[in-house]
Scaffold this motif. Structure first.
Motif, PDB file in Angstrom:
ATOM      1  N   ALA A  75      10.305  17.062  63.970  1.00  0.00           N
ATOM      2  CA  ALA A  75      10.381  18.575  63.298  1.00  0.00           C
ATOM      3  C   ALA A  75      11.134  19.469  64.889  1.00  0.00           C
ATOM      4  O   ALA A  75      12.019  20.084  64.618  1.00  0.00           O
ATOM      5  CB  ALA A  75       9.032  19.067  63.009  1.00  0.00           C
ATOM      6  N   PRO A  76      10.478  19.374  65.887  1.00  0.00           N
ATOM      7  CA  PRO A  76      11.030  20.185  66.855  1.00  0.00           C
ATOM      8  C   PRO A  76      12.572  19.828  67.190  1.00  0.00           C
ATOM      9  O   PRO A  76      13.340  20.987  67.475  1.00  0.00           O
ATOM     10  CB  PRO A  76       9.853  20.144  68.123  1.00  0.00           C
ATOM     11  N   ALA A  77      12.780  18.616  67.324  1.00  0.00           N
ATOM     12  CA  ALA A  77      14.000  18.180  67.661  1.00  0.00           C
ATOM     13  C   ALA A  77      15.164  18.759  66.529  1.00  0.00           C
ATOM     14  O   ALA A  77      16.124  19.210  66.876  1.00  0.00           O
ATOM     15  CB  ALA A  77      14.255  16.581  67.546  1.00  0.00           C
ATOM     16  N   LEU A  78      14.807  18.446  65.341  1.00  0.00           N
ATOM     17  CA  LEU A  78      15.516  19.064  64.211  1.00  0.00           C
ATOM     18  C   LEU A  78      15.619  20.501  64.192  1.00  0.00           C
ATOM     19  O   LEU A  78      16.798  21.230  64.007  1.00  0.00           O
ATOM     20  CB  LEU A  78      15.215  18.525  62.957  1.00  0.00           C
ATOM     21  N   ALA A 125      20.228  23.242  54.921  1.00  0.00           N
ATOM     22  CA  ALA A 125      21.024  22.339  54.631  1.00  0.00           C
ATOM     23  C   ALA A 125      20.610  20.814  55.077  1.00  0.00           C
ATOM     24  O   ALA A 125      20.852  19.774  54.501  1.00  0.00           O
ATOM     25  CB  ALA A 125      22.294  22.749  55.495  1.00  0.00           C
ATOM     26  N   VAL A 126      19.823  20.744  56.126  1.00  0.00           N
ATOM     27  CA  VAL A 126      19.306  19.793  56.803  1.00  0.00           C
ATOM     28  C   VAL A 126      18.139  19.240  55.817  1.00  0.00           C
ATOM     29  O   VAL A 126      18.015  18.086  55.794  1.00  0.00           O
ATOM     30  CB  VAL A 126      18.681  19.815  58.138  1.00  0.00           C
ATOM     31  N   PHE A 127      17.291  20.104  55.250  1.00  0.00           N
ATOM     32  CA  PHE A 127      16.237  19.832  54.319  1.00  0.00           C
ATOM     33  C   PHE A 127      16.947  19.155  53.139  1.00  0.00           C
ATOM     34  O   PHE A 127      16.365  18.323  52.581  1.00  0.00           O
ATOM     35  CB  PHE A 127      15.133  20.902  54.158  1.00  0.00           C
ATOM     36  N   THR A 128      17.752  19.799  52.680  1.00  0.00           N
ATOM     37  CA  THR A 128      18.720  19.268  51.514  1.00  0.00           C
ATOM     38  C   THR A 128      19.204  17.998  51.537  1.00  0.00           C
ATOM     39  O   THR A 128      18.967  17.266  50.918  1.00  0.00           O
ATOM     40  CB  THR A 128      19.556  20.212  50.943  1.00  0.00           C
ATOM     41  N   ALA A 129      19.741  17.650  52.919  1.00  0.00           N
ATOM     42  CA  ALA A 129      20.052  16.491  53.237  1.00  0.00           C
ATOM     43  C   ALA A 129      18.759  15.348  53.213  1.00  0.00           C
ATOM     44  O   ALA A 129      19.244  14.137  52.786  1.00  0.00           O
ATOM     45  CB  ALA A 129      20.979  16.315  54.491  1.00  0.00           C
ATOM     46  N   ALA A 130      17.875  15.698  53.857  1.00  0.00           N
ATOM     47  CA  ALA A 130      16.580  14.802  53.688  1.00  0.00           C
ATOM     48  C   ALA A 130      16.009  14.575  52.372  1.00  0.00           C
ATOM     49  O   ALA A 130      15.740  13.495  51.842  1.00  0.00           O
ATOM     50  CB  ALA A 130      15.624  15.320  54.673  1.00  0.00           C
ATOM     51  N   PRO A 165      10.959  22.930  59.036  1.00  0.00           N
ATOM     52  CA  PRO A 165      10.828  21.818  59.768  1.00  0.00           C
ATOM     53  C   PRO A 165      10.062  20.731  59.507  1.00  0.00           C
ATOM     54  O   PRO A 165      10.217  19.722  59.613  1.00  0.00           O
ATOM     55  CB  PRO A 165      10.804  22.330  61.314  1.00  0.00           C
ATOM     56  N   GLY A 166       8.794  21.368  59.285  1.00  0.00           N
ATOM     57  CA  GLY A 166       7.550  20.445  58.921  1.00  0.00           C
ATOM     58  C   GLY A 166       8.031  19.548  57.724  1.00  0.00           C
ATOM     59  O   GLY A 166       7.353  18.472  57.734  1.00  0.00           O
ATOM     60  N   ALA A 167       8.371  20.403  56.806  1.00  0.00           N
ATOM     61  CA  ALA A 167       8.739  19.877  55.534  1.00  0.00           C
ATOM     62  C   ALA A 167       9.712  18.765  55.643  1.00  0.00           C
ATOM     63  O   ALA A 167       9.633  17.709  54.875  1.00  0.00           O
ATOM     64  CB  ALA A 167       8.941  20.941  54.445  1.00  0.00           C
ATOM     65  N   THR A 168      10.797  19.154  56.348  1.00  0.00           N
ATOM     66  CA  THR A 168      11.910  17.882  56.522  1.00  0.00           C
ATOM     67  C   THR A 168      11.466  16.841  57.199  1.00  0.00           C
ATOM     68  O   THR A 168      11.737  15.666  56.745  1.00  0.00           O
ATOM     69  CB  THR A 168      13.136  18.567  57.362  1.00  0.00           C
TER      70      THR A 168
END
Length: 280
Positions: free
Chosen positions: A222-225, A254-259, A204-207
């Protein structure tokens, strides 16, 4: 698809507990990413396993055992690094794998009416009301410390030299972060198990770091995601009949990959798209 899972009490408990754990893990992950403690987060999250098992054997709170072994891991890493030619990354690898192996051995020989393998792999769908209360209390304590000390911890993350110069104890702030890491690891253990804890503490923090340059926004993004990914992962695990903890982590990945690919300023594809017209 949305309402059917909510008709089962175990799914409601799973959703509530996972969201609570995801939020507090995401808050701490912002600091772990900025301080560069990703590998330390991996080490502490795995090193707490023998502490949790011993706490179960002795009838003590899981958090107590986790904190003791989390601190022990950090001390051992410092001793190995300071008294030998072994570098920090190698010292971390040696200590956390040794303690993790000790935890696995304790799990395998401990007679229990509770399946302690759930500590390793997680069992969010089997969480009881008492476990949910424990997670909520530990998460609330960790979140309260993070929010109260956020300014000092922020300064420590960005400029520890300046923090020391104005009278802040960097050792104390480091100890606070390590203590929070141990407590938060226990919270996440209930959800995804030891093996996947580090993902909830780092991803989450990295994203969020890819999506914004402002730390205050990171603490919101980060918390919202993480919470959204948790709900999505639990729903996917229900409809696909897959492991819940794994689906939560895969959703975060998957969300990190999108970001990573499409973030407005940091995304790889977005940056290459902007360079192409300039080059032509």
């Amino acid at each position: 698809m949305l309402t059917e899972p909510l008709s089962y009490p175990f799914m409601v408990r799973a959703l509530a507990t996972t969201v609570i754990a995801a939020i507090v893990c995401a808050l701490l992950s912002c600091w772990l990413v900025l301080v560069g403690w990703s590998l330390m987060g991996d080490a502490v999250s795995h090193a707490v396993l023998p502490g949790v098992v011993l706490a179960y054997i002795l009838g003590a709170p899981f958090a107590l055992g986790a904190i003791v072994f989390g601190v022990l891991a950090v001390v051992l890493i410092g001793v190995v690094r300071a008294t030998s030619r072994v570098k920090e990354d190698a010292a971390i690898g040696i200590v956390f794998t040794a303690l993790f192996a000790l935890g696995l051995a304790l799990v395998s020989v401990t007679p229990s009416h509770v399946d302690l393998n759930h500590i390793i792999f997680g069992n969010i769908l089997g969480i009881a009301n008492a476990d949910m209360v424990q997670v909520a209390v530990l998460a609330a304590m960790a979140a309260a410390v993070i929010l109260v000390k956020r300014r000092d911890l922020m300064l420590y993350a960005f400029d520890p030299t300046h923090a020391h110069a104005i009278g802040l104890s960097t050792r104390r702030l480091s100890a606070i972060l390590l203590g929070l890491l141990a407590v938060t690891s226990v919270v996440a253990l209930q959800v995804v198990g030891v093996v996947l804890v580090v993902a909830m503490l780092i991803v989450p923090g990295a994203t969020a770091h890819l999506l914004t340059d402002r730390f205050s926004r990171m603490l919101l993004i980060a918390p919202a995601l993480s919470a959204a990914c948790s709900v999505t992962g639990i729903y996917l695990s229900y409809h696909l009949d897959a492991a819940s903890g794994a689906m939560v982590v895969l959703t975060q990945a998957a969300v990190f990959t999108a970001a990573y690919l499409f973030a407005p300023r940091r995304g790889i594809i977005v940056r290459r798209t902007r360079r192409t017209p300039a080059a032509s």
